[in-house]
Write a protein that holds these residues in place. Structure first.
Motif, PDB file in Angstrom:
ATOM      1  N   ALA A  21       0.828  -1.208   0.000  1.00 15.31           N
ATOM      2  CA  ALA A  21       0.000   0.000   0.000  1.00 15.31           C
ATOM      3  C   ALA A  21       0.859   1.253   0.000  1.00 15.31           C
ATOM      4  O   ALA A  21       0.542   2.236  -0.686  1.00 15.31           O
ATOM      5  CB  ALA A  21      -0.943  -0.019   1.198  1.00 15.31           C
ATOM      6  N   ARG A  22       1.939   1.258   0.751  1.00 20.33           N
ATOM      7  CA  ARG A  22       2.825   2.424   0.765  1.00 20.33           C
ATOM      8  C   ARG A  22       3.485   2.651  -0.590  1.00 20.33           C
ATOM      9  O   ARG A  22       3.906   3.768  -0.893  1.00 20.33           O
ATOM     10  CB  ARG A  22       3.881   2.259   1.855  1.00 20.33           C
ATOM     11  N   ALA A  23       3.575   1.568  -1.398  1.00 20.81           N
ATOM     12  CA  ALA A  23       4.115   1.693  -2.749  1.00 20.81           C
ATOM     13  C   ALA A  23       3.047   2.092  -3.761  1.00 20.81           C
ATOM     14  O   ALA A  23       3.326   2.162  -4.958  1.00 20.81           O
ATOM     15  CB  ALA A  23       4.762   0.376  -3.170  1.00 20.81           C
ATOM     16  N   GLY A  24       1.810   2.349  -3.282  1.00 18.95           N
ATOM     17  CA  GLY A  24       0.744   2.829  -4.157  1.00 18.95           C
ATOM     18  C   GLY A  24      -0.229   1.778  -4.628  1.00 18.95           C
ATOM     19  O   GLY A  24      -1.103   2.068  -5.455  1.00 18.95           O
ATOM     20  N   GLY A  33      -4.867   2.712   1.431  1.00 17.20           N
ATOM     21  CA  GLY A  33      -4.721   1.762   0.346  1.00 17.20           C
ATOM     22  C   GLY A  33      -4.996   0.329   0.757  1.00 17.20           C
ATOM     23  O   GLY A  33      -5.132  -0.544  -0.104  1.00 17.20           O
ATOM     24  N   VAL A  34      -5.091   0.070   2.074  1.00 16.72           N
ATOM     25  CA  VAL A  34      -5.401  -1.277   2.568  1.00 16.72           C
ATOM     26  C   VAL A  34      -6.872  -1.333   2.945  1.00 16.72           C
ATOM     27  O   VAL A  34      -7.347  -0.530   3.756  1.00 16.72           O
ATOM     28  CB  VAL A  34      -4.539  -1.658   3.781  1.00 16.72           C
ATOM     29  N   GLU A  35      -7.595  -2.277   2.381  1.00 17.99           N
ATOM     30  CA  GLU A  35      -8.982  -2.551   2.769  1.00 17.99           C
ATOM     31  C   GLU A  35      -9.007  -3.894   3.478  1.00 17.99           C
ATOM     32  O   GLU A  35      -8.655  -4.918   2.895  1.00 17.99           O
ATOM     33  CB  GLU A  35      -9.902  -2.578   1.545  1.00 17.99           C
ATOM     34  N   THR A  36      -9.402  -3.896   4.744  1.00 17.41           N
ATOM     35  CA  THR A  36      -9.321  -5.089   5.572  1.00 17.41           C
ATOM     36  C   THR A  36     -10.648  -5.829   5.575  1.00 17.41           C
ATOM     37  O   THR A  36     -11.714  -5.226   5.783  1.00 17.41           O
ATOM     38  CB  THR A  36      -8.928  -4.718   7.014  1.00 17.41           C
ATOM     39  N   ALA A  50      10.354  -7.156  -4.998  1.00 17.85           N
ATOM     40  CA  ALA A  50      10.519  -7.787  -6.306  1.00 17.85           C
ATOM     41  C   ALA A  50       9.351  -7.559  -7.249  1.00 17.85           C
ATOM     42  O   ALA A  50       9.521  -7.620  -8.473  1.00 17.85           O
ATOM     43  CB  ALA A  50      10.743  -9.290  -6.124  1.00 17.85           C
ATOM     44  N   THR A  51       8.146  -7.299  -6.714  1.00 20.70           N
ATOM     45  CA  THR A  51       6.944  -7.297  -7.559  1.00 20.70           C
ATOM     46  C   THR A  51       6.211  -5.969  -7.639  1.00 20.70           C
ATOM     47  O   THR A  51       5.373  -5.797  -8.525  1.00 20.70           O
ATOM     48  CB  THR A  51       5.948  -8.362  -7.059  1.00 20.70           C
ATOM     49  N   ARG A  52       6.481  -5.016  -6.741  1.00 21.87           N
ATOM     50  CA  ARG A  52       5.642  -3.821  -6.683  1.00 21.87           C
ATOM     51  C   ARG A  52       5.670  -3.012  -7.976  1.00 21.87           C
ATOM     52  O   ARG A  52       4.643  -2.461  -8.398  1.00 21.87           O
ATOM     53  CB  ARG A  52       6.056  -2.947  -5.501  1.00 21.87           C
ATOM     54  N   ASP A  53       6.819  -2.934  -8.635  1.00 23.07           N
ATOM     55  CA  ASP A  53       6.922  -2.107  -9.837  1.00 23.07           C
ATOM     56  C   ASP A  53       6.237  -2.744 -11.033  1.00 23.07           C
ATOM     57  O   ASP A  53       5.902  -2.040 -11.993  1.00 23.07           O
ATOM     58  CB  ASP A  53       8.395  -1.839 -10.173  1.00 23.07           C
TER      59      ASP A  53
END
Length: 424
Positions: free
Chosen positions: A25-28, A123-126, A316-319
């Motif tokens: 979430a912090r990465a968007g 950005g986080v929905e729990t 490794a995966t956020r981008d």
């Protein structure tokens, strides 16, 4: 096909899952955090309580350290290890840099803290009280999960599904990922005590041997004391758990004095805990924490590797999340490589020792030298902190120094410090 509602669906709201959700979430990214417990204060009961120093940088990034320190979680250093050659007590300082530390903290304390940080992260929905009932697959790729809540079923679609749901991972089961299981020929029980039950109240203790034990001062003024006997002790524990647990700890050299404190919990544990190593990725899907690798609890690596594996996956995966499935899968391949390079050697040694064997020649050389040589003791501590791999730990110059230390000790007549052992 319409765009998925989320970039990432994280299944499991404990250490690994919350870490992944917060960092994505912090990465968007848009994140669905799916947790089967309704209560945000739910926590894992069976745990070592020891968080490796290697996880501290991620904990600091998450912002969890001030809150667990406020709750009274002590650092994991100083530490003392008993061996048949005597005590290993690494010196905190030397001409080099200070030794690293982690934290001793109950899951009752840290799990709710992490979950609330995740719930408050933009950005986080729990989705609390929500159980995953299956995966959504299209063309051999995972594109979401099926969930049930209050009798209603629905789909949650995402570009990436992350299984962070522990050793009994439903995500891994639904994905039918290959799993390697190694028997653990020790079992484990622990309980919490209040009072001055340890020789030094600020020290984390571990007793090494074919039978093992550890004692960790933890938050709220409590001490978690655990035994990890070989399975030949099982009949005695099944016949009289309280008596066998107390008697086992009474035979530890310089062990805890249970009569000086009060036991404030049940004796908690398990008699069968095989080590599990699963294939960590598939198209559109990844596993982190115990869902990917469930190691031997006596080494206290589970919590630290949960923080670290989640961090490696996100990095490794956020981008690639918004660049298409091909980029996501390239990121998953990188995560798989990093996880293999960082953990494979350490897990191999842990799994080998889980059979209950005595120490091999190299282990005897390193541990016996560390009793007498501060440099070897500090090197051993850095390896036990998971800041180095097996090759660095067993580098030729390190083994040569340990061999020279042991030779000098034999010549001087100080090769062994007498002490009681656990097994007859």
């Amino acid at each position: 096909m319409s765009a998925p509602a989320y970039d990432v669906a994280v299944v499991g709201g404990s250490i690994a899952g919350c870490t992944a959700a917060i960092l994505y979430a912090r990465a968007g990214a848009r994140v669905a955090l799916i947790e089967r417990h309704k209560n945000p204060d739910a926590y894992k009961v069976l745990c070592n309580h020891y968080i490796q120093p290697s996880a501290v940088p991620i904990m600091r990034e998450l912002g969890v350290i001030p809150q667990i320190e406020q709750a009274g979680a002590p650092r994991t250093f100083p530490v003392a290890w008993w061996t048949q050659w005597g005590w290993i007590e690494p010196e905190p300082t030397s001409p080099g840099e200070p030794l690293p530390y982690g934290y001793n903290v109950r899951r009752e304390t840290i799990d709710p803290i992490l979950r609330r940080i995740a719930m408050e992260t933009e950005g986080v929905e729990t989705h609390l009280g929500t159980k995953v009932t299956g995966l959504v697959r299209e063309g051999g790729r995972t594109v979401g999960v099926r969930v049930g809540r209050d009798g209603a079923d629905r789909e949650i679609r995402a570009r990436l599904v992350v299984g962070a749901d522990g050793r009994n991972s439903s995500v891994a089961e639904f994905a039918d990922l290959p799993t390697k299981s190694v028997p653990n020929n020790r079992f484990s029980y622990f309980a919490y005590f209040r009072g001055d039950v340890l020789p030094k109240s600020d020290v984390s203790y571990i007793w090494f041997g074919q039978d093992m034990a550890y004692a960790n001062p933890t938050d709220s003024g409590l001490t978690a004391i655990a035994c990890a006997p070989g399975k030949h002790h099982l009949p005695a524990f099944r016949a009289d758990l309280d008596g066998a647990y107390t008697e086992y700890l009474s035979r530890l050299p310089n062990g805890p004095d249970l009569s000086a404190g009060e036991r404030v919990s049940k004796i908690i544990g398990t008699t069968d805990y095989p080590l599990l190593d699963r294939e960590p990725t598939a198209p559109g899907l990844a596993l982190v924490g115990d869902a990917a690798l469930c190691s031997d609890p006596i080494w206290g690596v589970g919590c630290g590797w949960a923080f670290q594996s989640a961090s490696w996956l996100v990095a490794a995966t956020r981008d690639g999340l918004h660049l298409g499935p091909g980029e996501v899968d390239r990121g998953l391949a990188e995560y798989r490589r990093v996880r293999r390079d960082r953990l494979r050697g350490q897990q191999f040694l842990i799994a080998d020792y889980a059979g209950g064997r005595p120490m091999n020649a190299i282990e005897r050389q390193m541990f016996s030298a560390a009793v007498h040589d501060p440099q070897t003791a500090r090197h051993l501590h850095r390896y036990a902190s998971r800041f180095m791999g097996v090759r660095e730990f067993l580098a030729p110059q390190v083994l040569a120094r340990a061999g020279l230390v042991n030779l000098r000790n034999r010549l001087s007549g100080h090769a062994r410090t007498p002490g009681r052992v656990l097994s007859p």
